[in-house]
Motif scaffolding. Structure first.
Motif, short mmCIF file in Angstrom:
data_model
loop_
_atom_site.label_atom_id
_atom_site.label_comp_id
_atom_site.label_asym_id
_atom_site.label_seq_id
_atom_site.Cartn_x
_atom_site.Cartn_y
_atom_site.Cartn_z
N GLY A 1 2.01 -1.71 -2.99
CA GLY A 1 1.13 -2.25 -2.79
C GLY A 1 0.17 -2.85 -1.39
O GLY A 1 -0.98 -2.22 -0.46
N LEU A 2 1.06 -3.14 -0.69
CA LEU A 2 1.12 -4.17 0.66
C LEU A 2 0.49 -2.95 1.18
O LEU A 2 -0.49 -2.65 2.41
N SER A 3 1.13 -1.95 1.71
CA SER A 3 1.39 -0.62 2.55
C SER A 3 -0.14 0.17 2.55
O SER A 3 -0.37 0.42 3.07
N GLN A 4 0.19 0.25 0.56
CA GLN A 4 -1.57 1.29 0.08
C GLN A 4 -2.57 0.59 0.96
O GLN A 4 -3.78 0.92 1.13
N ILE A 5 -2.87 -0.88 0.78
CA ILE A 5 -3.91 -2.12 0.87
C ILE A 5 -3.66 -1.29 3.27
O ILE A 5 -5.12 -1.30 2.91
N ALA A 6 -2.63 -1.63 3.25
CA ALA A 6 -2.34 -1.40 4.68
C ALA A 6 -3.88 0.41 5.09
O ALA A 6 -4.17 0.02 6.18
N SER A 7 -3.47 1.28 4.49
CA SER A 7 -3.73 2.63 4.19
C SER A 7 -4.93 2.39 4.34
O SER A 7 -5.92 3.83 4.35
#
Length: 418
Positions: free
Chosen positions: A84-90
Motif C-alpha cells: 500500500g505504501l509503495s502504491q501511494i508512492a506511485s
C-alpha cells in the motif's frame, strides 16, 4: 505523565512540522514512502513479535473475536501494508495541482490549487495496519499527523512507528511529521479532541461509541462514518450463479469489517432458486440467518428477524434476510435501515442497475460486485484513511484528495480593480 502537557506538546510539534511537510517535494515524499515500505519488510520479525504480544494480552482480556481479527498482523497484512505504501508512492502527487484556470473579463486568471489540510488527527481501534496506511496517505498529501491507536495495539503501533520514523529521516523529513501517541490513558483522546489550535481535522476509525464521542466532543471538523450496514440486493433479473457468489463473499470473506454485507435482499420471483443454493453455503460457513416470515417458510434454520436486526451492524457471522417484491421495495428498505456506506445490486438489467446507482444514496453503490470491494486499496487509492458517509468534503474511501483542500489562486499582470 501530565497528559494535557504531553498532548499539547505533540500538537505544537505537529503544527511546526506541518509547514515542512507541506513544502516537501514529491521526490522527498516518495523516498520516505518507499523507505517505510522497505523497513516494514526488513523488520517483519519485530512487527510480528510486537503483534504477538498484543494478541496475547487481548486474548487474556477476552476481547471479542472480531476485534482480535482486526488486531492480528498476518504475513499477508504486513505485505499489504508495504504494498500500500509503495502504491501511494506511485500515485500522482495532488499538492500544487492547478485546475479550472480561466480568464476573467477583467484579464485576471482565476483557478484552484490543491493544498494540504495541515495537521490531521486520527483516532482508531484495533487495526495496527491503519498506522502505516494513515501515515502514508498523510505524508504523500503533505500533512503532518497525530495518530492515536487503540490500547490493545500499542506494541504493534510502536513497532510500525519505528519503521515510519526511520523512513522520514531517510528522506530528510521531520520525524514529528508523523507522531504516534504512546500512552494508553483515555484522557489523551479528550485532550486531542479539544486541541483545535493545533489539529485541523479529525478522523475516527473504530466502533460506534468511539465515533459518536469524537463527533460530539471534537472542536474541529470530523471525517467519519458511524455504521456499516451494507446490503446486497438480488434482483429479478439477476444471474443466479453471480448472485450466490457475490452474496456469499460479501458476508463471509471477513466478518469484522465495515464493508461486510449485513443484510441480503432477494426479489420474490427468484428467491427460492437463490436461497436454496445460498442457505446451505451460509450454514456450512456457520452464519446465522435472521429472516422475514416469508423466508422462514422456505427454511427451518432461519430465525425470525426483528426491526432491530435489520438496523444492526453485526460484525459477526450473523446476517438478516428479507424477500422483497422488486428494486423499489429493496431501495425503500435500504433507505430505511441502511447507513449510507455500501450497497450492491446483482442484476443483468442495465435499466435497473442504472436506477440503483442513481437512486441509492450511499457513499459506494455497486453493480454485480461484492461490497467487500469498498476499500481504498481496492479503489486504487493506495490505502484509505477511513470511509466517509458525510456529504461534505469527502465521501466514500478517503485517499489522497480527501486529505487536501483547495484554495483560489489569481494570476494577474499589474491588474487593479476599478
Amino acid at each position: 505523565m501530565d497528559i494535557k502537557k504531553y498532548i499539547y506538546g505533540l500538537g505544537k510539534l505537529a503544527r511546526l512540522s506541518a509547514d515542512l511537510m507541506a513544502r516537501a517535494t514529491t521526490a522527498q515524499k516518495n523516498d520516505a514512502l518507499i523507505a517505510i515500505a522497505e523497513n516494514i519488510q526488513k523488520y517483519r520479525p519485530l512487527l510480528t513479535k510486537a503483534n504477538n504480544e498484543d494478541l496475547k494480552l487481548a486474548k487474556e482480556k477476552n476481547i471479542e473475536a472480531a476485534l482480535i481479527d482486526r488486531l492480528e498482523l498476518t504475513d499477508s497484512r504486513i505485505d499489504c501494508m508495504s504494498e500500500g505504501l509503495s502504491q501511494i508512492a506511485s500515485l500522482t502527487d495532488p499538492i500544487g495541482t492547478i485546475t479550472d484556470l480561466a480568464m476573467r473579463p477583467t484579464g485576471i486568471q482565476v483557478g484552484n490549487m490543491r493544498v494540504p489540510l495541515g495537521v490531521v488527527g486520527i483516532i482508531y481501534e484495533s487495526r495496527p495496519n491503519v498506522t502505516a496506511d494513515a501515515a502514508g496517505l498523510c505524508l504523500k498529501s503533505g500533512n503532518a499527523t497525530i495518530l492515536r491507536g487503540g490500547s490493545e495495539a500499542l506494541n504493534s503501533n510502536q513497532a510500525i512507528a519505528k519503521c515510519i520514523h526511520m523512513g522520514l529521516v531517510t528522506a530528510n523529513l521531520p520525524q514529528e511529521g508523523v507522531q504516534i501517541i504512546s500512552t494508553t490513558d483515555r484522557a489523551a483522546v479528550g485532550e486531542l479532541l479539544g486541541m483545535s489550535e493545533h489539529v485541523d481535522v479529525l478522523v475516527p476509525r473504530g466502533g460506534k461509541n468511539l465515533i459518536e464521542r469524537v463527533s460530539a466532543e471534537a472542536r474541529m471538523p470530523v471525517i467519519k462514518h458511524l455504521d456499516g450496514i451494507c446490503h446486497v440486493y438480488v434482483d429479478n433479473d439477476a444471474d443466479i450463479e453471480k448472485a450466490v457468489s457475490i452474496a456469499l463473499n460479501a458476508k463471509t470473506q471477513r466478518y469484522g469489517t465495515c464493508n461486510t454485507m449485513e443484510c441480503l435482499l432477494v426479489a420474490r420471483s427468484i428467491s427460492s432458486a437463490v436461497l436454496h443454493k445460498l442457505a446451505p453455503l451460509y450454514k456450512e460457513a456457520g452464519v446465522e440467518i435472521r429472516g422475514c416470515k416469508e423466508s422462514i417458510k422456505l427454511f427451518e434454520d432461519i430465525k425470525l428477524a426483528t426491526e432491530e436486526d435489520y438496523g444492526t451492524e453485526y460484525l459477526a457471522p450473523i446476517m438478516s434476510l428479507k424477500i422483497v417484491e422488486d428494486v423499489d421495495e429493496a431501495m425503500q428498505h435500504i433507505s430505511k435501515f441502511g447507513s449510507q456506506h455500501t450497497d450492491a445490486i446483482v442484476t443483468e438489467s442495465i435499466t435497473t442497475s442504472r436506477r440503483f446507482l442513481r437512486e441509492v444514496d450511499s457513499s459506494s453503490v455497486m453493480v454485480n460486485a461484492s461490497t467487500r470491494f469498498a476499500d481504498g486499496f481496492e479503489y486504487g487509492l493506495g490505502a484509505e484513511i477511513g470511509i466517509s458517509t458525510d456529504k461534505f468534503h469527502a465521501r466514500g474511501p478517503v485517499g489522497l484528495k480527501g486529505l487536501t483542500s483547495k484554495k483560489y489562486i489569481v494570476i494577474g499582470d499589474g491588474h487593479i480593480r476599478t
